[in-house]
Design a protein around this motif. Sequence first.
Motif, PDB file in Angstrom:
ATOM      1  N   VAL A 286       0.844  -1.192   0.000  1.00  0.00           N
ATOM      2  CA  VAL A 286       0.000   0.000   0.000  1.00  0.00           C
ATOM      3  C   VAL A 286       0.879   1.242   0.000  1.00  0.00           C
ATOM      4  N   ASP A 287       0.862   1.986  -1.109  1.00  0.00           N
ATOM      5  CA  ASP A 287       1.538   3.281  -1.213  1.00  0.00           C
ATOM      6  C   ASP A 287       3.005   3.193  -0.799  1.00  0.00           C
ATOM      7  N   SER A 288       3.681   2.127  -1.194  1.00  0.00           N
ATOM      8  CA  SER A 288       5.072   1.925  -0.784  1.00  0.00           C
ATOM      9  C   SER A 288       5.823   1.175  -1.875  1.00  0.00           C
ATOM     10  N   ARG A 289       6.841   1.817  -2.441  1.00  0.00           N
ATOM     11  CA  ARG A 289       7.684   1.185  -3.445  1.00  0.00           C
ATOM     12  C   ARG A 289       8.864   0.482  -2.776  1.00  0.00           C
ATOM     13  N   LEU A 290       9.502  -0.428  -3.517  1.00  0.00           N
ATOM     14  CA  LEU A 290      10.792  -0.953  -3.090  1.00  0.00           C
ATOM     15  C   LEU A 290      11.824   0.167  -3.156  1.00  0.00           C
ATOM     16  N   ILE A 291      12.891   0.079  -2.332  1.00  0.00           N
ATOM     17  CA  ILE A 291      13.783   1.236  -2.183  1.00  0.00           C
ATOM     18  C   ILE A 291      14.563   1.546  -3.459  1.00  0.00           C
ATOM     19  N   ALA A 292      14.872   0.545  -4.307  1.00  0.00           N
ATOM     20  CA  ALA A 292      15.580   0.845  -5.554  1.00  0.00           C
ATOM     21  C   ALA A 292      14.704   1.692  -6.469  1.00  0.00           C
ATOM     22  N   ASP A 293      13.421   1.377  -6.543  1.00  0.00           N
ATOM     23  CA  ASP A 293      12.485   2.153  -7.348  1.00  0.00           C
ATOM     24  C   ASP A 293      12.340   3.566  -6.770  1.00  0.00           C
ATOM     25  N   GLU A 294      12.184   3.677  -5.462  1.00  0.00           N
ATOM     26  CA  GLU A 294      12.037   4.982  -4.819  1.00  0.00           C
ATOM     27  C   GLU A 294      13.286   5.842  -5.013  1.00  0.00           C
ATOM     28  N   TYR A 295      14.451   5.232  -4.999  1.00  0.00           N
ATOM     29  CA  TYR A 295      15.704   5.952  -5.161  1.00  0.00           C
ATOM     30  C   TYR A 295      15.914   6.425  -6.609  1.00  0.00           C
ATOM     31  N   MET A 296      15.574   5.575  -7.568  1.00  0.00           N
ATOM     32  CA  MET A 296      15.871   5.870  -8.970  1.00  0.00           C
ATOM     33  C   MET A 296      14.839   6.758  -9.646  1.00  0.00           C
ATOM     34  N   ARG A 297      13.580   6.625  -9.315  1.00  0.00           N
ATOM     35  CA  ARG A 297      12.498   7.206 -10.113  1.00  0.00           C
ATOM     36  C   ARG A 297      12.522   8.729 -10.133  1.00  0.00           C
ATOM     37  N   THR A 477      -9.636 -12.781  -3.467  1.00  0.00           N
ATOM     38  CA  THR A 477      -9.788 -12.640  -2.015  1.00  0.00           C
ATOM     39  C   THR A 477      -8.461 -12.533  -1.274  1.00  0.00           C
ATOM     40  N   LEU A 478      -7.534 -13.457  -1.490  1.00  0.00           N
ATOM     41  CA  LEU A 478      -6.313 -13.515  -0.683  1.00  0.00           C
ATOM     42  C   LEU A 478      -5.086 -13.617  -1.585  1.00  0.00           C
ATOM     43  N   GLN A 479      -4.127 -12.699  -1.364  1.00  0.00           N
ATOM     44  CA  GLN A 479      -2.914 -12.640  -2.182  1.00  0.00           C
ATOM     45  C   GLN A 479      -1.690 -12.632  -1.277  1.00  0.00           C
ATOM     46  N   LEU A 480      -0.704 -13.442  -1.617  1.00  0.00           N
ATOM     47  CA  LEU A 480       0.593 -13.436  -0.952  1.00  0.00           C
ATOM     48  C   LEU A 480       1.626 -12.876  -1.916  1.00  0.00           C
ATOM     49  N   TYR A 481       2.609 -12.135  -1.382  1.00  0.00           N
ATOM     50  CA  TYR A 481       3.630 -11.568  -2.262  1.00  0.00           C
ATOM     51  C   TYR A 481       4.960 -11.441  -1.529  1.00  0.00           C
ATOM     52  N   ALA A 482       6.023 -11.338  -2.324  1.00  0.00           N
ATOM     53  CA  ALA A 482       7.371 -11.131  -1.793  1.00  0.00           C
ATOM     54  C   ALA A 482       8.159 -10.341  -2.825  1.00  0.00           C
ATOM     55  N   GLY A 483       9.163  -9.590  -2.364  1.00  0.00           N
ATOM     56  CA  GLY A 483       9.967  -8.795  -3.282  1.00  0.00           C
ATOM     57  C   GLY A 483      11.247  -8.319  -2.640  1.00  0.00           C
ATOM     58  N   GLY A 484      12.129  -7.805  -3.468  1.00  0.00           N
ATOM     59  CA  GLY A 484      13.388  -7.268  -2.971  1.00  0.00           C
ATOM     60  C   GLY A 484      14.028  -6.385  -4.013  1.00  0.00           C
ATOM     61  N   SER A 485      14.963  -5.538  -3.578  1.00  0.00           N
ATOM     62  CA  SER A 485      15.662  -4.650  -4.501  1.00  0.00           C
ATOM     63  C   SER A 485      17.035  -4.306  -3.944  1.00  0.00           C
TER      64      SER A 485
END
Length: 549
Positions: A286-297, A477-485
């Motif tokens: 929710v309203d939160s990017r991964l830090i590489a995206d936030e840093y570069m964009r 209904t239900l979503q699981l997710y994972a990510g990294g940067s």
Amino acid sequence: MKRPIWIAKSRSAPVSLAIALFAIACCSTFADGQSTVDSVGIDSVGSNTKTNPPTTDEMLKKVDSLVQQNEQLEKQNHELINVISSMRRMLAEQSHASEADAKETPPDDSSPSPNRISPMTATMVESINSISSSSASSGTGTANAGAGQEERKKWATYTPNFGFKIANTEYGDVNLSIYSYARYLNQRALAPTYTNAFGNTISLQQRQDFQLQKVQIKFLGWVMDPKLRYFLYAWTSNASQGLGAQVVLAGNLNYTFNDHVTLTAGIMSLPGTRSVEGNFPFWLGVDSRLIADEYMRPSYTSGVRGSGTLRKGLIYQTMIGNNLSTLGVSAAQLPNYFKTNSTVLIWMPTTGEFGQGFGDFENHQKVATRLAGHFTYSKENKQSQPNDDEFENTQLRLSDGSIIFTPNLFGPGILINDAVYKMASIDWGIKYHGYSLEGEYYKHVLTNFQGPNTSGLRPNHDYGYQLQAAAMVIPKTLQLYAGGSEVIGDYGRPWDVRGGVNYFPYKNRVVRWNTEFLYTYRSPVGYPSVPFALGGTGLIFHTNLELAF
């Protein structure tokens, strides 16, 4: 008699009783007539014999027949309502994004979705809403007068991403849409201090708070001509109370010439990475990017943008703006030239679309793919108020989080007043049966430094990447997710990983409950409205209840 009582208790009692009374009256008139001609024409051949009146059983059989016909019509009417409702849901789910600029606004994003809903589809959705409401009101009214009265109290229509239509005239329409979410944030596990690449140590605030994080009220529609659209909004970030641009009143206007060209003027996001193309709030978090995206964009600025479809599955956006970020910057601070531009070309080869944002909430039954290239160029200056060295608006940082305009950062007497920002990225993705895998690669360069004693400074090069995977374990209904940067730069290699769950209680994206754990290592970005902290190392937890209609 018992049978008339049964009739009165039928499902369509008011209508059936009226029909019965009408039939009895007709039969009585028929029996009392003195010169009535019967079915075989007895009077026509001179007979004085009168026709016999129908018996009570014959009358009741006719009434029963009329009641059965009425029940059959009512059943068909309910079936029609169900079909219309199903069509409305299908169109709403397949409208991959809202009209250009209806998806996201600063400081989230105001770019158009590459899979925006077409005007024809929007018109169909609204028409079906209107027909369904009218049919439901008339159909259920015969069975339950109270329900019919309740139905008549409802008006207007609702379309996902457009909100509620509050006015519809020959001169234009108005839709009201709202976005907001409440967040609980816990950063108490972060390390209390951070030392940057230049040996400067700063203290970190280990936050724990609850915020009605954001409130956004949007007005959108067309005026005078359906091709001339407006998108105006009021936006506030409550976690940033007291800071510049905490409250924003802004928007943009656009005119669609055809499917190939739409021109937009106003405040929009520069489409330098995937997350600023116009897919907010359809992210995994929710309203939160991964830090590489936030840093570069790049960020959000005033300017002019052209966008459209070159052919099926091939979409472009290109924009010329004032600077990389206009938030908190007055017109008097801007340079008197236009040297900020950003362009993206998006290709969706297999299905010609890619759904709304990240993750496969749509549950693609065919493999959906995407490949896109972005490029942004901007000549930036210090952009500060006189005698003020705070730069909340700047995007020009080093990989340890240091702002390049900080006096004496690179040594005594060195001060950068101007620099050139160049950033290119490539993103890709695949979605199928509720599963998704999406990634992005970045290259970022800061060069052409100007200012006292800057002649010896070499260009700064950064690279980065991010990867995100998601699965709808329960469809809709239900979503699981994972990510990294990770950011790979001359002044450090910060990274983050995260995992979370999204729960959609109404089987749509209007209401979402999100819970996420993330771990950051020496984050190069951070401010009050995001869950991570500048320089933070450690575990962070946050949970959010989001409303987006």
